[in-house]
Design an enzyme around this catalytic site. Structure first.
Site, short mmCIF file in Angstrom:
data_model
loop_
_atom_site.label_atom_id
_atom_site.label_comp_id
_atom_site.label_asym_id
_atom_site.label_seq_id
_atom_site.Cartn_x
_atom_site.Cartn_y
_atom_site.Cartn_z
N LYS A 1 -67.37 -49.37 -22.17
CA LYS A 1 -66.28 -50.19 -22.70
C LYS A 1 -66.82 -51.49 -23.30
CE LYS A 1 -63.07 -48.68 -19.08
NZ LYS A 1 -62.19 -49.11 -17.97
N ASP A 2 -66.24 -51.91 -24.40
CA ASP A 2 -66.71 -53.14 -25.04
C ASP A 2 -66.58 -54.34 -24.10
OD1 ASP A 2 -63.90 -53.19 -25.22
OD2 ASP A 2 -63.83 -53.58 -27.38
N ASP B 1 -63.85 -45.05 -13.76
CA ASP B 1 -62.50 -45.54 -14.00
C ASP B 1 -61.66 -44.48 -14.71
OD1 ASP B 1 -60.56 -47.86 -14.07
OD2 ASP B 1 -60.73 -47.49 -16.22
N THR C 1 -59.91 -54.37 -15.65
CA THR C 1 -61.32 -54.33 -16.05
C THR C 1 -61.81 -55.67 -16.62
OG1 THR C 1 -61.25 -51.98 -16.45
CG2 THR C 1 -62.94 -53.21 -17.63
N ASP D 1 -67.03 -49.30 -12.57
CA ASP D 1 -65.62 -49.58 -12.91
C ASP D 1 -64.71 -48.76 -11.98
OD1 ASP D 1 -63.12 -49.80 -14.38
OD2 ASP D 1 -64.31 -50.25 -16.17
N HIS E 1 -58.44 -42.75 -13.01
CA HIS E 1 -57.10 -42.82 -13.58
C HIS E 1 -56.48 -41.43 -13.71
CE1 HIS E 1 -56.41 -46.98 -14.56
NE2 HIS E 1 -57.58 -47.10 -15.15
N HIS F 1 -54.36 -49.46 -11.31
CA HIS F 1 -54.69 -50.65 -10.52
C HIS F 1 -54.06 -51.83 -11.21
CE1 HIS F 1 -57.62 -51.08 -13.77
NE2 HIS F 1 -57.84 -49.79 -13.60
N ASP G 1 -65.16 -53.95 -10.74
CA ASP G 1 -64.21 -54.87 -11.38
C ASP G 1 -62.83 -54.85 -10.71
OD1 ASP G 1 -63.90 -52.27 -12.19
OD2 ASP G 1 -63.52 -52.73 -14.30
ZN LIG Z 1 -58.85 -48.80 -15.10
#
Ligand SMILES: [Zn+2]
Length: 577
Positions: free
Chosen positions: A167-168, A316, A85, A44, A320, A517, A363
């Site tokens: 993440k789901d 990710d 994502t 990610d 961030h 992003h 992603d």
């Molecule tokens: Zn992100």
């Protein structure tokens, strides 16, 4: 004498080769006719340039193995926006842009209910493995089939398809609607969870995994650099540049190493699990969980090709918080290289990489921190929400309330889809939604209203482009303009807004997060696309590609029907005849 030396040489060589052969036979599963496993690895927020910037520091068996033994497309870009994502994960195994997959954002406005929903939220299913009353997720909103779905159809359901992530959405979307299971990390309980969409009870091995409290062993762990700081100074600069600001972080953190992972609490709990998300260590948990899944679900053990998708999310969160040019992102990248080596080695010993088709991608990328981009003279900045909405609302009032009546009847022409004071309530993913009922009530022409909003938005400093629903629906956009094309590819009529805004490069609209992003620009779209396995010629390819090409290419290699809305191309240049 010479002949004896030669004979000795031949004997030595043949002994050497037969011992190598023996060793291989002993440790490597035999090569099968068709792939036994499709492994999708996603990282990610992994920009393509990370492979180059940190490449000399990678070990031989992680990213370097993928680049060496696989076909790698150096010019691979997402061709949609927003680059988030869920849209990315909804594309890679469907081969479909958000305009076809329906996954236009991580969240969007559901016009039917007036609620803000996520790409995978589903009130009709229950959470398994966490608190049973917490929100649960499913792939119900995904409109296109995946490679896994098609394999299941092709094998009368004998193929097993499993998705795993922190993440789901990243676990659920690549696996697909007909997957056997998707598992993700629950930050409330620190466990791997799933939902009743897939089954009524978690498999025993998942419960056993959770009983070991896989997250809690990282409580209080110090995240240190993998290598001497000089390597980081050379590639990422100092550890505490002024644009690296953690003062608004969700959990207490420092902007320098070491990062102590507690979440500011004394025992593991929600705050600690959130803090763990912002460390590299959830990637380690995912590798262990993937290994358990491979063993317990017997993935890759027979002729019906199985699918395992593993999406690493730590990158990710770290990106961030610290930005793409930080020492932290460099370090999590080096650690991910080791995670991937561990996973590939495990699959090699159990299934054989010769029997596995591996795809690797991301992603989306990420932009530099706006304040960093500003300091570099690149015009970075933030476009405040109040400025955007102030200009638009003023233009609406000027046009539709010229007598300055109070209350202003035009105040509800834009849809408020959430009660409360949240600043996002007027737009989401840079999509502005109109309140059709209010426009109808006052006899306002939607097309003209749209023009008023577009003109006002374009007058805001920092807004580069603006597209209206009508313009996108009519296909009035130019496909040779990449930004228009990407907006069109990200537009799903019943879910998208009425006006779509695009900020100038290196600028964020209304985003307070340190780095993010979502744009149509190269720093967000340029990601790796690598496919490795039987039938693929290794090498570095310069033909244009996109992660949407992964699904049709895998389908061609597997000789199955491509997913329902697959619009990517088969990457012919790397396929063996
Ligand atoms: Zn992100």
């Amino acid at each position: 004498m010479r002949r004896r030396t030669f004979l000795c040489f031949v004997l030595t060589i043949s002994v050497f080769f037969s011992s190598v052969g023996f060793a291989q036979r002993r440790t490597q599963p035999p090569v099968q006719k068709r792939p036994r496993l499709v492994l999708l690895i996603v990282v990610d927020q992994f920009r393509y340039d990370y492979l180059e910037r940190f490449g000399d520091l990678f070990g031989p068996d992680g990213f370097r193995r993928l680049m060496r033994d696989g076909a790698s497309w150096a010019q691979s870009n997402y061709d949609h926006m927003p680059t988030y994502t869920a849209p990315g994960h909804g594309t890679m195994m469907t081969g479909a842009y958000p305009a076809e997959s329906g996954i236009i954002g991580n969240e969007w406005l559901d016009r039917a209910t007036g609620k803000r929903i996520t790409s995978v939220s589903d009130e009709s299913v229950k959470l398994l493995g966490g608190n049973p009353n917490d929100p649960a997720s499913s792939p119900s909103r995904l409109m296109a089939s995946t490679v896994g779905d098609e394999l299941r159809l092709a094998t009368n359901d004998r193929a097993k398809v499993i998705g795993i992530s922190v993440k789901d959405r990243s676990a659920i979307l690549p696996a697909g609607r007909h997957a056997n299971a998707a598992y993700w990390f629950n930050w409330l309980t620190g466990t791997m969870v799933s939902s009743t969409y897939y089954f009524n009870q978690l498999p025993g091995w998942v419960t056993n995994f959770n009983n070991t409290k896989p997250a809690d062993k990282y409580f209080g762990v110090k995240w240190e650099r993998q290598l001497p700081e000089a390597e980081y100074l050379k590639r990422a600069g100092p550890d505490d540049p002024k644009w690296e600001d953690v003062s608004n972080a969700w959990t207490p953190d420092t902007n320098t190493f070491p990062h102590t992972i507690t979440g500011g609490v004394t025992t593991p709990g929600q705050k600690f699990y959130t803090a763990l998300d912002y460390s590299p260590f959830t990637n380690d948990i995912l590798v262990s969980f993937a290994q358990e899944a491979i063993v317990n679900e017997q993935l890759g053990q027979d002729d019906d090709t199985d699918v395992l998708t593993v999406s690493f999310s730590a990158n990710d969160y770290v990106g961030h918080r610290f930005g793409p040019y930080s020492q932290e992102v460099m370090d999590v990248t080096l650690r991910t290289d080791r995670n991937i080596a561990t996973l590939l080695d495990f699959i090699d010993s159990r299934i054989g990489l010769a029997n596995t088709l591996v795809a690797f991608t991301a992603d989306h990328g990420v932009s530099p921190i706006p304040e960093h981009a500003a300091a570099m003279g690149l015009g970075g900045g933030r476009v405040p929400f109040a400025t955007v909405m102030g200009k638009i609302q003023a233009a609406i009032s000027a046009r539709y309330n010229p007598q300055k009546k109070t209350p202003d009847p035009s105040m509800d022409y834009l849809l408020r889809f959430q009660e409360g004071t949240a600043w996002r309530e007027w737009f989401i993913n840079n999509n502005i939604y109109f309140n059709y009922d209010a426009l109808k009530r006052d006899g306002v022409d939607v097309e003209e209203f749209s023009q008023v909003v577009v003109r006002a938005a374009l007058s805001v400093p920092g807004i580069a482009r603006c597209f209206s629903r009508l313009q996108l629906l009519r296909g009035a956009t130019s496909v040779t303009d990449p930004i228009e094309r990407r907006a069109l590819h990200g537009f799903y009529p019943s879910r998208s807004g009425d006006v779509v805004m695009v900020a100038e490069p290196y600028k964020y609209i209304a985003e307070t997060i340190t780095a993010t992003h979502g744009s149509p620009y190269s720093y967000d779209t340029h990601v790796p696309t690598i496919i490795m396995g039987a039938g693929v010629n290794a090498g570095r390819y310069l033909e244009p590609a996109t992660p949407a090409d992964i699904a049709p290419t895998l389908s061609a290699l597997l000789r199955i029907t491509a997913p329902s809305n697959s619009t990517g191309r088969v990457l012919l240049e790397a396929l063996k005849k």
